[in-house]
Design a protein around this motif. Sequence first.
Motif, PDB file in Angstrom:
ATOM      1  N   SER A  47       0.817  -1.222   0.000  1.00 45.47           N
ATOM      2  CA  SER A  47       0.000   0.000   0.000  1.00 45.47           C
ATOM      3  C   SER A  47       0.845   1.264   0.000  1.00 45.47           C
ATOM      4  N   GLY A  48       2.128   1.123   0.354  1.00 39.61           N
ATOM      5  CA  GLY A  48       3.001   2.284   0.412  1.00 39.61           C
ATOM      6  C   GLY A  48       2.829   3.126   1.654  1.00 39.61           C
ATOM      7  N   LEU A  49       2.104   2.641   2.647  1.00 38.23           N
ATOM      8  CA  LEU A  49       1.851   3.420   3.862  1.00 38.23           C
ATOM      9  C   LEU A  49       2.834   3.046   4.962  1.00 38.23           C
ATOM     10  N   PRO A  50       3.305   4.013   5.753  1.00 42.76           N
ATOM     11  CA  PRO A  50       4.126   3.691   6.924  1.00 42.76           C
ATOM     12  C   PRO A  50       3.256   3.097   8.024  1.00 42.76           C
ATOM     13  N   HIS A  51       3.899   2.573   9.053  1.00 43.61           N
ATOM     14  CA  HIS A  51       3.159   1.927  10.127  1.00 43.61           C
ATOM     15  C   HIS A  51       2.202   2.882  10.824  1.00 43.61           C
ATOM     16  N   GLN A  52       2.607   4.157  10.961  1.00 43.40           N
ATOM     17  CA  GLN A  52       1.771   5.126  11.669  1.00 43.40           C
ATOM     18  C   GLN A  52       0.463   5.403  10.926  1.00 43.40           C
ATOM     19  N   GLN A  53       0.428   5.246   9.607  1.00 42.61           N
ATOM     20  CA  GLN A  53      -0.768   5.534   8.823  1.00 42.61           C
ATOM     21  C   GLN A  53      -1.526   4.268   8.407  1.00 42.61           C
ATOM     22  N   TRP A  54      -0.984   3.135   8.687  1.00 47.21           N
ATOM     23  CA  TRP A  54      -1.600   1.879   8.275  1.00 47.21           C
ATOM     24  C   TRP A  54      -2.742   1.510   9.222  1.00 47.21           C
ATOM     25  N   SER A  55      -3.864   1.094   8.666  1.00 44.66           N
ATOM     26  CA  SER A  55      -4.981   0.593   9.474  1.00 44.66           C
ATOM     27  C   SER A  55      -4.782  -0.899   9.679  1.00 44.66           C
ATOM     28  N   PRO A  56      -4.394  -1.299  10.868  1.00 42.36           N
ATOM     29  CA  PRO A  56      -4.026  -2.706  11.076  1.00 42.36           C
ATOM     30  C   PRO A  56      -5.210  -3.645  10.955  1.00 42.36           C
ATOM     31  N   THR A  57      -4.907  -4.880  10.610  1.00 38.49           N
ATOM     32  CA  THR A  57      -5.933  -5.919  10.536  1.00 38.49           C
ATOM     33  C   THR A  57      -6.498  -6.172  11.926  1.00 38.49           C
ATOM     34  N   LEU A  58      -7.812  -6.207  12.031  1.00 40.81           N
ATOM     35  CA  LEU A  58      -8.454  -6.401  13.325  1.00 40.81           C
ATOM     36  C   LEU A  58      -8.049  -7.752  13.916  1.00 40.81           C
TER      37      LEU A  58
ATOM     38  N   LYS B 279      12.915  -4.514   7.752  1.00 41.11           N
ATOM     39  CA  LYS B 279      13.687  -3.457   8.401  1.00 41.11           C
ATOM     40  C   LYS B 279      12.789  -2.434   9.074  1.00 41.11           C
ATOM     41  N   GLU B 280      11.780  -1.937   8.356  1.00 38.41           N
ATOM     42  CA  GLU B 280      10.879  -0.947   8.931  1.00 38.41           C
ATOM     43  C   GLU B 280      10.076  -1.524  10.086  1.00 38.41           C
ATOM     44  N   THR B 281       9.652  -2.780   9.943  1.00 43.04           N
ATOM     45  CA  THR B 281       8.890  -3.417  11.018  1.00 43.04           C
ATOM     46  C   THR B 281       9.745  -3.585  12.259  1.00 43.04           C
ATOM     47  N   THR B 282      11.011  -3.925  12.086  1.00 43.41           N
ATOM     48  CA  THR B 282      11.924  -4.054  13.226  1.00 43.41           C
ATOM     49  C   THR B 282      12.068  -2.736  13.957  1.00 43.41           C
ATOM     50  N   TYR B 283      12.287  -1.638  13.206  1.00 45.37           N
ATOM     51  CA  TYR B 283      12.393  -0.318  13.836  1.00 45.37           C
ATOM     52  C   TYR B 283      11.099   0.033  14.562  1.00 45.37           C
ATOM     53  N   TYR B 284       9.970  -0.311  13.937  1.00 49.97           N
ATOM     54  CA  TYR B 284       8.684   0.016  14.554  1.00 49.97           C
ATOM     55  C   TYR B 284       8.519  -0.729  15.884  1.00 49.97           C
ATOM     56  N   LEU B 285       8.864  -2.004  15.927  1.00 52.60           N
ATOM     57  CA  LEU B 285       8.749  -2.773  17.160  1.00 52.60           C
ATOM     58  C   LEU B 285       9.665  -2.227  18.248  1.00 52.60           C
TER      59      LEU B 285
ATOM     60  N   ASN C  16      23.135  -6.823  18.950  1.00 53.15           N
ATOM     61  CA  ASN C  16      22.642  -5.640  19.657  1.00 53.15           C
ATOM     62  C   ASN C  16      21.967  -4.690  18.683  1.00 53.15           C
ATOM     63  N   HIS C  17      20.679  -4.422  18.916  1.00 54.59           N
ATOM     64  CA  HIS C  17      19.917  -3.453  18.134  1.00 54.59           C
ATOM     65  C   HIS C  17      19.952  -2.092  18.834  1.00 54.59           C
ATOM     66  N   THR C  18      19.359  -1.106  18.188  1.00 51.23           N
ATOM     67  CA  THR C  18      19.231   0.227  18.761  1.00 51.23           C
ATOM     68  C   THR C  18      17.765   0.604  18.841  1.00 51.23           C
ATOM     69  N   SER C  19      17.323   0.909  20.044  1.00 57.89           N
ATOM     70  CA  SER C  19      15.953   1.362  20.268  1.00 57.89           C
ATOM     71  C   SER C  19      15.962   2.880  20.418  1.00 57.89           C
ATOM     72  N   ARG C  20      15.141   3.554  19.614  1.00 52.76           N
ATOM     73  CA  ARG C  20      15.132   5.017  19.608  1.00 52.76           C
ATOM     74  C   ARG C  20      13.879   5.547  20.313  1.00 52.76           C
ATOM     75  N   HIS C  21      14.076   6.529  21.159  1.00 51.07           N
ATOM     76  CA  HIS C  21      12.959   7.239  21.778  1.00 51.07           C
ATOM     77  C   HIS C  21      12.693   8.483  20.930  1.00 51.07           C
ATOM     78  N   ILE C  22      11.479   8.571  20.354  1.00 47.38           N
ATOM     79  CA  ILE C  22      11.131   9.622  19.399  1.00 47.38           C
ATOM     80  C   ILE C  22      10.010  10.486  19.956  1.00 47.38           C
ATOM     81  N   ASP C  23      10.151  11.782  19.812  1.00 43.90           N
ATOM     82  CA  ASP C  23       9.109  12.710  20.223  1.00 43.90           C
ATOM     83  C   ASP C  23       7.896  12.516  19.317  1.00 43.90           C
ATOM     84  N   PRO C  24       6.707  12.226  19.876  1.00 42.95           N
ATOM     85  CA  PRO C  24       5.537  11.932  19.034  1.00 42.95           C
ATOM     86  C   PRO C  24       5.050  13.121  18.221  1.00 42.95           C
TER      87      PRO C  24
END
Length: 429
Positions: free
Chosen positions: A212-223, A279-285, A306-314
């Motif tokens: 769909s080309g949508l990022p995770h923040q705009q995606w309507s997840p499957t119920l 890759k994007e799903t990993t960052y999202y998790l 070792n991964h990197t977890s980022r704290h992002i201002d919403p």
Amino acid sequence: MGISERRKYKATARWAFSRPLVLNALRLLWIVIVVWGEIGVYYWSLSSCRWPDKNWPQHASPTHILLISDPQVRPPRDFWEDTSWLASAREFFFELNLKRNWHVTRRLKPQTIFFLGDMLASGKYVHSEQEFEQYWQKFQDTFAFENGTDVYYLPGNNDFGMGASRSLSANVRAYYKKYVGPLNQAVPLRGHNFVALDAPGLVDEDYRRSASGLPHQQWSPTLGGTLDFIRELDNEQGPVVLLSHIPLHRPDTATCGRLREKGTIRRGVGHGYQNTLGKETTYYLLDTLHPIAVFSGDNRDYCEYNHTSRHIDPETRTKISEESVREVTIKSFSMARNIHHPGFHLLSLVESSVGAPSLADTACFLPDQPGLFSALYWPFVAITTLLLLFLNLRKGPGRLPDEGIVSASISFYTPSSLLCGCHRRRRCG
């Protein structure tokens, strides 16, 4: 050396290489080798496997958690397509090894067990609910649990299929939920939140999201799907420990540490499998859950990264801070091709407190059963064969085994007694 001493030496040599003594020695050694190879080596392999409790005082009473991945229980015999003796022998030794692995592992007496997917080797190929129930019953017969042990399951791609590799039955996911448990779940333990994900379902949904080309923040997840579960998750349950059957994304050049047997984990997709999450799903998790640790399976070999977890201002979507998150991909619990040692993982857990680690873990490895045949059994088979051949050649051609007894009998009855026996009509004496 005198005559008497030479006679004594020859008598001792004859006794040392006598056929009964050598055969009895071989029997005893075979008993010792079989007991060691089939039982002793399993206990010996876990003699140094201990719960990682040394970080806390004794009064802390940590909770002991066992992680098992890829048991790969084979289907019941009724499902087999190949019923040849070779296939039967292969299945027999596989299941025997799996039961022995579990027999020695359960002696550690874990309080909680997580199975990280692929409990069933061919769950996606069942035709009906009856077959799935029969298959799951075999898993339960293989893994018997102590009373009071809490057991949780994560789905794997072999349990009900993934992507293009669909099950023969469209309802297999429903069968899984009915007989095994929920696909996604959050388990609170000692002030921590163990988040167990349906990784195969996440991969399937991720393909639809990417198309769909949508990022995770705009995606309507499957119920009821994995992304919907993550969005509804209460992040106030304490530090998150993330559990996934499929490992998270990492660079192809990443190494897996010294406990890895061969190679590393690289991206790859095939019929019914995917080596890592996107890759994007990993960052999202990582950026959404902020786990303190990640544990995964599927790869069959040990890997540490070792991964990197980022704290992002919403609001501004800018990075505030970042922290390192360790992921451990644990060994397969069952025998796997090109992997010598199966294994499992131990966790010790206490309540989290500021400035003190609340989780400790360690890997444990089981015996290389196929390697035992080449390193132990086959050499002794060769030695046994040579000794038996030596004993047979030592008798000499045409020599009877009891020749000494026969000679003694003849010398005792001849000449007069033997002649009387041969000429019964002639009077002797």
